[in-house]
Write a protein that holds these residues in place. Structure first.
Motif, PDB file in Angstrom:
ATOM      1  N   ARG A 122     -22.718  -1.016 -14.323  1.00 16.87           N
ATOM      2  CA  ARG A 122     -21.755  -0.077 -13.719  1.00 16.87           C
ATOM      3  C   ARG A 122     -20.627  -0.834 -13.024  1.00 16.87           C
ATOM      4  O   ARG A 122     -19.471  -0.447 -13.116  1.00 16.87           O
ATOM      5  CB  ARG A 122     -22.450   0.868 -12.761  1.00 16.87           C
ATOM      6  N   ILE A 123     -20.952  -1.905 -12.350  1.00 13.90           N
ATOM      7  CA  ILE A 123     -19.926  -2.711 -11.687  1.00 13.90           C
ATOM      8  C   ILE A 123     -18.990  -3.311 -12.725  1.00 13.90           C
ATOM      9  O   ILE A 123     -17.767  -3.306 -12.542  1.00 13.90           O
ATOM     10  CB  ILE A 123     -20.568  -3.815 -10.812  1.00 13.90           C
ATOM     11  N   SER A 124     -19.539  -3.809 -13.820  1.00 13.74           N
ATOM     12  CA  SER A 124     -18.708  -4.392 -14.878  1.00 13.74           C
ATOM     13  C   SER A 124     -17.768  -3.352 -15.472  1.00 13.74           C
ATOM     14  O   SER A 124     -16.593  -3.642 -15.711  1.00 13.74           O
ATOM     15  CB  SER A 124     -19.577  -4.983 -15.986  1.00 13.74           C
ATOM     16  N   LEU A 125     -18.279  -2.155 -15.711  1.00 14.20           N
ATOM     17  CA  LEU A 125     -17.430  -1.083 -16.234  1.00 14.20           C
ATOM     18  C   LEU A 125     -16.319  -0.729 -15.247  1.00 14.20           C
ATOM     19  O   LEU A 125     -15.161  -0.553 -15.638  1.00 14.20           O
ATOM     20  CB  LEU A 125     -18.264   0.164 -16.553  1.00 14.20           C
ATOM     21  N   ALA A 126     -16.677  -0.632 -13.979  1.00 12.29           N
ATOM     22  CA  ALA A 126     -15.676  -0.319 -12.955  1.00 12.29           C
ATOM     23  C   ALA A 126     -14.638  -1.429 -12.860  1.00 12.29           C
ATOM     24  O   ALA A 126     -13.445  -1.163 -12.693  1.00 12.29           O
ATOM     25  CB  ALA A 126     -16.353  -0.100 -11.604  1.00 12.29           C
ATOM     26  N   GLN A 127     -15.073  -2.663 -12.986  1.00 15.33           N
ATOM     27  CA  GLN A 127     -14.162  -3.804 -12.930  1.00 15.33           C
ATOM     28  C   GLN A 127     -13.195  -3.781 -14.116  1.00 15.33           C
ATOM     29  O   GLN A 127     -11.999  -4.037 -13.956  1.00 15.33           O
ATOM     30  CB  GLN A 127     -14.970  -5.091 -12.908  1.00 15.33           C
ATOM     31  N   LYS A 128     -13.704  -3.465 -15.309  1.00 14.68           N
ATOM     32  CA  LYS A 128     -12.847  -3.373 -16.489  1.00 14.68           C
ATOM     33  C   LYS A 128     -11.830  -2.248 -16.324  1.00 14.68           C
ATOM     34  O   LYS A 128     -10.656  -2.403 -16.673  1.00 14.68           O
ATOM     35  CB  LYS A 128     -13.679  -3.140 -17.749  1.00 14.68           C
ATOM     36  N   GLU A 129     -12.275  -1.111 -15.814  1.00 14.28           N
ATOM     37  CA  GLU A 129     -11.375   0.022 -15.595  1.00 14.28           C
ATOM     38  C   GLU A 129     -10.313  -0.333 -14.562  1.00 14.28           C
ATOM     39  O   GLU A 129      -9.138  -0.004 -14.722  1.00 14.28           O
ATOM     40  CB  GLU A 129     -12.175   1.250 -15.147  1.00 14.28           C
ATOM     41  N   SER A 130     -10.713  -1.031 -13.526  1.00 11.81           N
ATOM     42  CA  SER A 130      -9.768  -1.455 -12.495  1.00 11.81           C
ATOM     43  C   SER A 130      -8.709  -2.390 -13.082  1.00 11.81           C
ATOM     44  O   SER A 130      -7.511  -2.257 -12.798  1.00 11.81           O
ATOM     45  CB  SER A 130     -10.516  -2.157 -11.365  1.00 11.81           C
ATOM     46  N   ALA A 131      -9.133  -3.331 -13.906  1.00 10.55           N
ATOM     47  CA  ALA A 131      -8.194  -4.263 -14.540  1.00 10.55           C
ATOM     48  C   ALA A 131      -7.232  -3.515 -15.451  1.00 10.55           C
ATOM     49  O   ALA A 131      -6.034  -3.817 -15.500  1.00 10.55           O
ATOM     50  CB  ALA A 131      -8.953  -5.327 -15.326  1.00 10.55           C
ATOM     51  N   LYS A 132      -7.754  -2.529 -16.163  1.00  6.87           N
ATOM     52  CA  LYS A 132      -6.922  -1.721 -17.052  1.00  6.87           C
ATOM     53  C   LYS A 132      -5.862  -0.947 -16.251  1.00  6.87           C
ATOM     54  O   LYS A 132      -4.689  -0.911 -16.638  1.00  6.87           O
ATOM     55  CB  LYS A 132      -7.829  -0.750 -17.817  1.00  6.87           C
ATOM     56  N   LEU A 133      -6.273  -0.378 -15.126  1.00  5.11           N
ATOM     57  CA  LEU A 133      -5.334   0.364 -14.287  1.00  5.11           C
ATOM     58  C   LEU A 133      -4.302  -0.561 -13.645  1.00  5.11           C
ATOM     59  O   LEU A 133      -3.130  -0.199 -13.517  1.00  5.11           O
ATOM     60  CB  LEU A 133      -6.089   1.155 -13.215  1.00  5.11           C
ATOM     61  N   GLU A 134      -4.733  -1.757 -13.242  1.00  2.60           N
ATOM     62  CA  GLU A 134      -3.799  -2.730 -12.677  1.00  2.60           C
ATOM     63  C   GLU A 134      -2.745  -3.129 -13.708  1.00  2.60           C
ATOM     64  O   GLU A 134      -1.565  -3.252 -13.383  1.00  2.60           O
ATOM     65  CB  GLU A 134      -4.544  -3.972 -12.184  1.00  2.60           C
ATOM     66  N   LYS A 135      -3.173  -3.329 -14.955  1.00  2.91           N
ATOM     67  CA  LYS A 135      -2.237  -3.666 -16.034  1.00  2.91           C
ATOM     68  C   LYS A 135      -1.254  -2.526 -16.254  1.00  2.91           C
ATOM     69  O   LYS A 135      -0.043  -2.747 -16.400  1.00  2.91           O
ATOM     70  CB  LYS A 135      -3.029  -3.960 -17.322  1.00  2.91           C
ATOM     71  N   LYS A 136      -1.759  -1.313 -16.262  1.00  2.00           N
ATOM     72  CA  LYS A 136      -0.904  -0.147 -16.464  1.00  2.00           C
ATOM     73  C   LYS A 136       0.125  -0.032 -15.326  1.00  2.00           C
ATOM     74  O   LYS A 136       1.299   0.238 -15.572  1.00  2.00           O
ATOM     75  CB  LYS A 136      -1.759   1.119 -16.536  1.00  2.00           C
ATOM     76  N   LEU A 137      -0.316  -0.252 -14.098  1.00  2.00           N
ATOM     77  CA  LEU A 137       0.586  -0.203 -12.950  1.00  2.00           C
ATOM     78  C   LEU A 137       1.648  -1.297 -13.047  1.00  2.00           C
ATOM     79  O   LEU A 137       2.836  -1.054 -12.795  1.00  2.00           O
ATOM     80  CB  LEU A 137      -0.204  -0.349 -11.646  1.00  2.00           C
ATOM     81  N   GLU A 138       1.236  -2.496 -13.448  1.00  3.43           N
ATOM     82  CA  GLU A 138       2.185  -3.603 -13.608  1.00  3.43           C
ATOM     83  C   GLU A 138       3.212  -3.276 -14.688  1.00  3.43           C
ATOM     84  O   GLU A 138       4.410  -3.519 -14.513  1.00  3.43           O
ATOM     85  CB  GLU A 138       1.433  -4.898 -13.951  1.00  3.43           C
ATOM     86  N   ASP A 139       2.740  -2.699 -15.801  1.00 11.48           N
ATOM     87  CA  ASP A 139       3.658  -2.290 -16.874  1.00 11.48           C
ATOM     88  C   ASP A 139       4.653  -1.243 -16.374  1.00 11.48           C
ATOM     89  O   ASP A 139       5.841  -1.303 -16.699  1.00 11.48           O
ATOM     90  CB  ASP A 139       2.885  -1.739 -18.079  1.00 11.48           C
ATOM     91  N   MET A 140       4.160  -0.291 -15.581  1.00  9.07           N
ATOM     92  CA  MET A 140       5.047   0.754 -15.042  1.00  9.07           C
ATOM     93  C   MET A 140       6.126   0.153 -14.131  1.00  9.07           C
ATOM     94  O   MET A 140       7.279   0.572 -14.161  1.00  9.07           O
ATOM     95  CB  MET A 140       4.232   1.812 -14.294  1.00  9.07           C
TER      96      MET A 140
END
Length: 190
Positions: A122-140
């Motif tokens: 669960r932590i790994s999944l949350a970490q992957k989701e967090s990284a994905k959201l950080e990338k999306k925010l950086e792209d924005m």
């Protein structure tokens, strides 16, 4: 779980933990015999689980367990004498540390290991989701910066700048963020 750190200062305990982990599919293990080596090791390598056999180095292992749990994403299982279990469990459980009483019941150890495995996933999944959201925010942020440059330098409206970036991205088959980076490079020389 793939990688385990065992913090144990006696051979019998180390042999037991290594054997139990091996039986349960964890083959990549590192053993350290004191708290300072454990802290240094965990800062240098990634582990999925950390087993602490208390007492360790004259301490009850509580501080080490909390330190590892706070600063790392690995799951921590603290093995403590039954007489101290309630007191120490109450202090470490808010940090996500799993406690197992000694003498060790293999069934309870297996359940704790299984629980740690589930929590780690669960932590790994949350970490992957967090990284994905950080990338999306950086792209924005990059796209917004490029839009602003188009508004300033090309006298476009925000809507026109948005459409320009989208159309260009589709036409040349790049992401909007990649197109935005080229626009920023063009106007800022970055």
């Amino acid at each position: 779980m793939e990688r385990a750190l065992i913090v144990c200062d006696n051979e019998k305990g180390t042999a037991f933990y290594k054997s139990f982990l091996k039986e349960n599919g964890i083959l990549d293990m590192l053993v350290v015999e004191n708290c300072s080596t454990a802290k240094r090791t965990i800062s240098e390598y990634d582990f999925d689980i950390c087993l602490i056999n208390a007492p360790i180095g004259g301490t009850n292992g509580q501080e080490l367990a909390i330190d590892i749990a706070e600063k790392n994403i690995c799951q921590v299982i603290l093995f403590i004498k039954a007489e101290y279990a309630d007191e120490i469990s109450a202090k470490v459980e808010d940090y996500g540390v799993i406690t197992v009483e000694k003498p060790i019941n293999k069934q309870l150890f297996w359940q704790a290991l299984k629980l740690a495995h589930v929590a780690q996933r669960r932590i790994s999944l949350a970490q992957k989701e967090s990284a994905k959201l950080e990338k999306k925010l950086e792209d924005m942020k990059i796209i917004s910066r490029a839009k602003l440059l188009l508004i300033i330098n090309q006298n476009m409206s925000e809507e026109d700048a948005h459409k320009y970036i989208e159309k260009t991205a589709m036409d040349i088959r790049l992401s909007r963020a990649e197109v935005a980076k080229e626009i920023i490079k063009k106007y800022e020389g970055a």
